[in-house]
Design a protein around this motif. Structure first.
Motif, PDB file in Angstrom:
ATOM      1  N   LEU A  30     -12.627  19.118  -7.369  1.00 16.02           N
ATOM      2  CA  LEU A  30     -12.638  19.630  -8.742  1.00 16.02           C
ATOM      3  C   LEU A  30     -12.117  21.062  -8.801  1.00 16.02           C
ATOM      4  O   LEU A  30     -11.439  21.441  -9.766  1.00 16.02           O
ATOM      5  N   LYS A  31     -12.445  21.874  -7.788  1.00 11.73           N
ATOM      6  CA  LYS A  31     -11.923  23.239  -7.755  1.00 11.73           C
ATOM      7  C   LYS A  31     -10.404  23.228  -7.614  1.00 11.73           C
ATOM      8  O   LYS A  31      -9.703  24.001  -8.280  1.00 11.73           O
ATOM      9  N   ASP A  32      -9.897  22.344  -6.755  1.00 10.78           N
ATOM     10  CA  ASP A  32      -8.444  22.225  -6.597  1.00 10.78           C
ATOM     11  C   ASP A  32      -7.796  21.762  -7.900  1.00 10.78           C
ATOM     12  O   ASP A  32      -6.728  22.264  -8.293  1.00 10.78           O
ATOM     13  N   MET A  38      -4.961  25.263 -14.146  1.00 10.64           N
ATOM     14  CA  MET A  38      -4.731  26.632 -14.595  1.00 10.64           C
ATOM     15  C   MET A  38      -3.280  27.050 -14.357  1.00 10.64           C
ATOM     16  O   MET A  38      -2.658  27.707 -15.204  1.00 10.64           O
ATOM     17  N   ARG A  39      -2.736  26.673 -13.204  1.00  8.50           N
ATOM     18  CA  ARG A  39      -1.342  27.027 -12.903  1.00  8.50           C
ATOM     19  C   ARG A  39      -0.386  26.401 -13.913  1.00  8.50           C
ATOM     20  O   ARG A  39       0.490  27.074 -14.473  1.00  8.50           O
ATOM     21  N   VAL A  98      -0.936  13.935 -16.663  1.00  8.86           N
ATOM     22  CA  VAL A  98      -0.811  15.081 -15.764  1.00  8.86           C
ATOM     23  C   VAL A  98      -2.216  15.543 -15.398  1.00  8.86           C
ATOM     24  O   VAL A  98      -2.945  16.056 -16.248  1.00  8.86           O
ATOM     25  N   MET A  99      -2.627  15.336 -14.155  1.00 14.27           N
ATOM     26  CA  MET A  99      -3.953  15.760 -13.689  1.00 14.27           C
ATOM     27  C   MET A  99      -5.052  15.192 -14.590  1.00 14.27           C
ATOM     28  O   MET A  99      -5.944  15.903 -15.040  1.00 14.27           O
ATOM     29  N   SER A 100      -4.947  13.906 -14.891  1.00 16.54           N
ATOM     30  CA  SER A 100      -5.898  13.163 -15.738  1.00 16.54           C
ATOM     31  C   SER A 100      -5.888  13.621 -17.197  1.00 16.54           C
ATOM     32  O   SER A 100      -6.800  13.301 -17.954  1.00 16.54           O
ATOM     33  N   ALA A 159      -8.793  22.185 -22.925  1.00 14.73           N
ATOM     34  CA  ALA A 159     -10.046  21.429 -23.023  1.00 14.73           C
ATOM     35  C   ALA A 159     -10.421  20.812 -21.678  1.00 14.73           C
ATOM     36  O   ALA A 159     -11.598  20.810 -21.281  1.00 14.73           O
ATOM     37  N   GLU A 160      -9.425  20.300 -20.944  1.00 11.75           N
ATOM     38  CA  GLU A 160      -9.695  19.705 -19.634  1.00 11.75           C
ATOM     39  C   GLU A 160     -10.111  20.774 -18.623  1.00 11.75           C
ATOM     40  O   GLU A 160     -10.983  20.532 -17.780  1.00 11.75           O
ATOM     41  N   ILE A 161      -9.512  21.956 -18.715  1.00  6.31           N
ATOM     42  CA  ILE A 161      -9.893  23.053 -17.811  1.00  6.31           C
ATOM     43  C   ILE A 161     -11.348  23.444 -18.045  1.00  6.31           C
ATOM     44  O   ILE A 161     -12.117  23.645 -17.102  1.00  6.31           O
ATOM     45  N   GLU A 162     -11.755  23.535 -19.316  1.00  4.72           N
ATOM     46  CA  GLU A 162     -13.135  23.900 -19.633  1.00  4.72           C
ATOM     47  C   GLU A 162     -14.106  22.837 -19.133  1.00  4.72           C
ATOM     48  O   GLU A 162     -15.163  23.162 -18.567  1.00  4.72           O
ATOM     49  N   LYS A 163     -13.748  21.568 -19.319  1.00  4.88           N
ATOM     50  CA  LYS A 163     -14.613  20.480 -18.846  1.00  4.88           C
ATOM     51  C   LYS A 163     -14.723  20.495 -17.317  1.00  4.88           C
ATOM     52  O   LYS A 163     -15.828  20.331 -16.766  1.00  4.88           O
ATOM     53  N   THR A 164     -13.607  20.704 -16.643  1.00  6.34           N
ATOM     54  CA  THR A 164     -13.615  20.765 -15.183  1.00  6.34           C
ATOM     55  C   THR A 164     -14.409  21.978 -14.694  1.00  6.34           C
ATOM     56  O   THR A 164     -15.137  21.897 -13.696  1.00  6.34           O
TER      57      THR A 164
END
Length: 221
Positions: A30-32, A38-39, A98-100, A159-164
């Motif tokens: 999940l960190k990866d 983010m990138r 892209v990344m789920s 939104a996906e970044i916040e959830k992750t």
């Protein structure tokens, strides 16, 4: 540790160790994922900024041409000239994972393949400024669609970044420490039980030796 409620058995210890290994591996993945999101998000933000500046400049230029056309044409002629558009645009929308994250992608096509077939009026009573204004809007259309696509992608990715991020924090600060505390508690309890068992066995051994010694004394005396 006083609030830990867990059955201190070896089976439970094995189960918790497997859960901890899975949680640790999931935390790393999940960190990866968060870092990669983010990138890509930052790249989209840069692209979004460039596209917005380009689109706003194009719309500004088209508005200037419309104002120039209005200054040399009657309002009635201008309104009639633009009343019935000649060209039609058909928009198709599909998604790319892209990344789920399901990123939207827009494709469009026009009724006529001729890119110059965009003027719904004759040239006798209109100015060249109106032609340039219509052409400017046609030229900016692909960038407008791309801007809408990138902006929506930024929203979905944010939104996906916040959830992750919430999942990473939950694993890092709640679930993994709780499992580590439970494992530590079970190991401590098992060690205590093992020491207690060893003491009892030693006492039993001493009692048996004492009884055997008394028996020998009684038998030989």
């Amino acid at each position: 540790m006083a609030n830990i409620h867990v059955n201190p058995t070896r089976m439970e210890l094995t189960k918790l160790k497997k859960k901890l290994a899975t949680a640790t591996r999931g935390h790393k993945l999940l960190k990866d994922k968060r870092d990669e999101l983010m990138r890509q998000f930052l790249e989209l933000v840069k692209e979004n900024k460039a596209l917005r500046e380009k689109v706003e400049a194009g719309i500004h230029a088209a508005n200037k041409k419309f104002l120039l056309a209005r200054s040399v044409m009657d309002d009635e002629i201008l309104n009639v000239s633009l009343m019935a558009p000649r060209q039609e645009v058909y928009l198709e929308c599909h998604t790319k994972n892209v990344m789920s994250v399901d990123i939207l992608q827009f494709d469009y096509k026009t009724k006529s393949p001729d890119e110059h077939d965009i003027y719904p009026y004759g040239y006798a009573f209109t100015s060249s400024d109106l032609d340039e204004a219509v052409k400017s809007l046609q030229d900016i259309l692909p960038d407008m669609l791309k801007l809408a696509e990138v902006e929506k992608s930024c929203q979905l990715m944010a939104a996906e970044i916040e959830k992750t991020r919430r999942r990473v924090n939950a694993l890092e600060h709640v679930m993994i420490p709780e499992m580590q505390e439970k494992i530590k508690y079970i190991v401590m309890k098992l060690d205590e039980n093992e020491r207690s068992t060893q003491v009892r066995l030693m006492k039993v051994k001493d009692m048996m030796l004492e009884q055997a010694h008394r028996y020998r004394e009684k038998y030989y005396n």
